[in-house]
Design an enzyme around this catalytic site. Structure first.
Site, short mmCIF file in Angstrom:
data_model
loop_
_atom_site.label_atom_id
_atom_site.label_comp_id
_atom_site.label_asym_id
_atom_site.label_seq_id
_atom_site.Cartn_x
_atom_site.Cartn_y
_atom_site.Cartn_z
N GLU A 1 60.38 74.19 57.05
CA GLU A 1 60.14 72.78 56.74
C GLU A 1 59.42 72.64 55.39
OE1 GLU A 1 61.11 69.98 57.55
OE2 GLU A 1 59.55 68.54 57.05
N LYS B 1 68.35 58.64 53.76
CA LYS B 1 67.37 58.67 54.86
C LYS B 1 68.06 58.69 56.21
CE LYS B 1 63.25 58.27 56.55
NZ LYS B 1 62.57 59.58 56.50
N TRP C 1 76.40 54.96 49.72
CA TRP C 1 75.98 56.33 49.45
C TRP C 1 77.27 57.11 49.29
CZ3 TRP C 1 76.27 61.12 52.08
CH2 TRP C 1 75.38 62.10 51.60
N GLU D 1 63.78 69.38 48.53
CA GLU D 1 64.27 67.99 48.58
C GLU D 1 63.70 67.14 47.46
OE1 GLU D 1 64.92 66.14 52.95
OE2 GLU D 1 62.93 66.97 52.66
N LYS E 1 60.94 70.61 52.26
CA LYS E 1 60.24 69.53 51.58
C LYS E 1 60.22 69.78 50.07
CE LYS E 1 60.25 67.02 53.85
NZ LYS E 1 60.68 67.03 55.21
N ARG F 1 67.60 53.63 53.58
CA ARG F 1 68.58 54.64 54.01
C ARG F 1 69.04 55.53 52.87
NH1 ARG F 1 72.69 52.65 58.07
NH2 ARG F 1 71.39 51.76 59.63
N CYS G 1 75.20 54.43 53.69
CA CYS G 1 75.75 53.08 53.55
C CYS G 1 75.13 52.08 54.51
CB CYS G 1 77.25 53.09 53.78
SG CYS G 1 78.10 54.20 52.68
N HIS H 1 64.21 92.96 54.31
CA HIS H 1 65.65 93.06 54.53
C HIS H 1 66.45 92.24 53.52
CE1 HIS H 1 65.02 95.36 58.12
NE2 HIS H 1 64.21 94.42 58.59
N ASN I 1 81.24 51.62 56.22
CA ASN I 1 80.32 52.75 56.35
C ASN I 1 81.05 53.79 57.21
OD1 ASN I 1 78.27 54.53 56.95
ND2 ASN I 1 77.11 53.10 58.24
N GLY I 2 81.12 55.03 56.73
CA GLY I 2 81.80 56.06 57.51
C GLY I 2 82.80 56.81 56.64
#
Ligand code: G6P
Length: 609
Positions: A482, A604, A74, A489, A486, A27, A2, A505, A103-104
């Site tokens: 990572e 973001k 968001w 995502e 990527k 964002r 947000c 395992h 926002n929150g």
């Protein structure tokens, strides 16, 4: 996540609000809206599309006003549909008196909703925000500033809010607790926003509100009180915020551009580093580094993986114990604090709610030596930490972090060398050699970027898969994590990473001819072990995609595809290998036609917990 913009002015403020929203788009959001005070009434426009669509909607409706608030949402509570988009109104009809953006997350929203329902308030959204809006309306006593100060006392959770009222046309009141909010001062006009970048081009005179602050914005004043209602003076800073998203230039996506910017931004991040000294991390760092005997890294997402990589460096080069914790876990678990700990937060945005809360938690446990590796010099993280190293990745627009990660790694390697020096583990020769290698990084990364055509050929295979495994060992295990992050995502392919030794395992059970297994195989001491793990995959028909080094003796064959990185890069090798994985994820996503820069459901800047 947000974003908030608000304004009180004597001119039509719509363009400033819309421009502010555009600057907050990076964002991540799924709906947006604007509310204005128009001829004694509150009017709004909301959209589940992009800010440009909202802009044309506003243009079509000729919506103009001197006072207003705007928001990118968001979704947390309630789907991303128009009736959940902010601003919210109370009452939610023609007679609206209060308009509010938030926002929150308000944790006691259920309880407050029941209370307000019993008073006759009708709820038209699933949001926790509508609860605050009706609460302010219910408590309204003719003075919005006073009302908001009383109302926020009823809220549990995190919020940044901006609110205005039909009865007080030249006033916006805003408050923060746990979510970022700044005030922008103009000439006879004042603003509020989630960050200084939202107001770039409008004002650079910025006040960073502190936890619990409530601000009364009028044409000629921005009056702040703290959580106890005491008038406070907060420092006004001149902030030269980046003017937002750079041009795309010849690139198709920001992510692609940001991957290709890495040679330059690593160079920028290391600019001015002529030797290893604690001063690189700020005034007083020398004393702090002498006092500490262990490191605790706190971070989320990609930043967490840079921390994991740094652990290998810090323990092996500086011989200092290092723990790395996911911020959202650390903040809520019982841990054993140690006062001689250097607490290091890593954050691209510097506003991640969990990382900020973890930092405060560490401090509350008596660990007061704090350092941040952060990309935004004006962020809460930099303000909260005693020491800082600012990475110079520049504005990162793609939700999936790339250049922020590699610049973090560069900064963390400098931290490693500094801790080593303080602990007499770094000879002048070794220092000179490491610095030489660091300075050569831009050239070495450029050589990895030149592998793009080969990686694109692999991406065509990956685009047809629904699962992928990533394997690495040692300091390349976080790089495997990572790489998998990527890929999932932005391409939505399910991807998991394992330390290669763990294959037998569990994950080996998943390996069939349909399973691509990406292996990071630098020519290091673990290579022979890794080769055995690769055999285990091939024996089950798994398809291996190996990123090897120029000098490792692994050659392509049946079910074994090899791309060679141009140089073997020793301890800094993770910085090169991750670039290849970024390109693989990018081109796979491209082949699948996903929204690379704004992947579904992700944000973001994650300013809620
Ligand atoms: C979000 C972003 C990631 C980032 C993470 C932590 O999930 O999409 O790219 O790694 O937040 O953010 P930070 O700004 O603290 O590095």
């Amino acid at each position: 996540m947000c974003g908030i913009v608000g304004a009180v002015a004597q001119r039509n403020i719509t363009p400033v609000l819309v421009e502010g929203l555009k600057r907050l788009e990076y964002r991540g959001y799924d709906s947006c809206g604007v509310a204005l005070h128009v001829d004694g009434k509150l009017q709004r426009s909301r959209s589940t599309s992009r800010v440009v669509d909202l802009e044309s909607q506003i243009g079509d409706a000729s919506l103009q006003g001197f006072t207003g608030i705007a928001h990118t949402r968001w979704a947390t509570h309630g789907a991303p549909v128009s009736h959940n988009a902010h601003p919210h109104f109370s009452p939610n009809d023609e007679a609206a008196r209060i308009a509010l953006v938030h926002n929150g997350i308000i944790e006691n929203h259920d309880e407050l909703r029941d209370e307000l329902r019993a008073l006759g308030y009708v709820f038209t959204s699933q949001t926790d925000t509508e609860v605050i809006c009706h609460l302010v309306d219910h408590m309204y006593n003719g003075d919005l500033f006073d009302t908001v100060q009383q109302a926020v006392k009823r809220l549990h959770g995190a919020y940044a809010i901006a609110v205005f009222c039909r009865e007080e046309p030249h006033r916006v009141v805003a408050a923060r607790q746990g979510s970022p909010l700044i005030v922008g001062l103009g000439e006879g006009e004042n603003f509020v926003a989630s960050d200084a970048m939202a107001l770039a081009g409008t004002t650079n005179q910025i006040i960073y509100l502190e936890e619990g602050d409530v601000v009364d914005l009028q044409l000629a004043r921005a009056w702040i009180v703290d959580a106890d209602g005491r008038a406070v003076t907060r420092e006004v800073k001149t902030v030269h915020a980046h003017t937002g998203a750079a041009e795309l230039g010849p690139y198709r996506h920001y992510m692609q551009k940001e991957i290709f910017e890495q040679p330059r931004v690593i160079g920028d991040t290391l600019e001015g580093v002529t030797g290893i000294t604690p001063d690189l991390f700020g005034e007083g760092a020398a004393e702090v580094f002498k006092k500490v005997d262990r490191v605790l890294i706190l971070a989320c997402g990609t930043s967490y993986y840079s921390g994991m990589t740094a652990k290998y460096w810090i323990e092996s080069v500086a011989k200092v114990q290092c723990n790395v914790e996911i911020a959202s876990e650390y903040r809520y678990r019982d841990s054993v604090p140690h006062p001689n700990t250097l607490v290091v937060t890593i954050s691209q945005s510097g506003e991640t709610a969990d990382t900020l809360a973890a930092l405060k938690h560490a401090r509350s446990l008596g660990m007061l030596h704090t350092l941040t590796i952060c990309n935004v010099s004006t962020s809460a993280m930099v303000r909260e930490c005693a020491l800082a190293y600012i990475t110079r990745a520049g504005v990162e627009v793609g939700v999936a972090s790339t250049k922020a990660f590699t610049t973090q790694l560069a900064a963390l390697f400098l931290l490693t060398l500094t801790l080593a020096q303080v602990n007499d583990k770094l000879s002048p020769d070794a220092e000179a050699e490491f610095l030489k290698e660091m300075r050569h990084l831009p050239v070495a990364i450029a050589a990895v970027l030149a592998l793009e055509p080969q990686i694109m050929a692999w991406a065509d295979d990956f685009a047809r898969k629904e699962n992928a495994l990533f394997l690495g060992r040692g300091m390349h295990y976080p790089i495997a994590l990572e790489g998998a992050l990527k890929l999932k995502e932005i391409s939505y392919i399910h991807a998991e990473a394992y330390p290669a030794g763990e294959l037998k395992h569990g994950p080996l059970a998943l390996v069939t001819e349909e399973m691509p297994v990406v292996t990071i195989a630098p020519n290091d001491a673990l290579l022979e072990k890794l080769k055995s793990n690769m055999q285990e995959v091939r024996a089950r028909g798994g398809q291996l995609y190996v990123f090897a080094d120029v000098d490792s003796r692994i050659t392509s064959g049946e079910g074994l595809h090899v791309i060679r990185l141009p140089e073997h890069y020793g301890l800094l090798s993770p910085i090169l290998h991750v670039v290849a994985l970024q390109l693989l994820a990018y081109h796979t996503a491209l082949a699948r036609g996903t929204d690379v820069d704004k992947p579904r459901n992700l944000a973001k800047s994650v300013t809620v917990e």
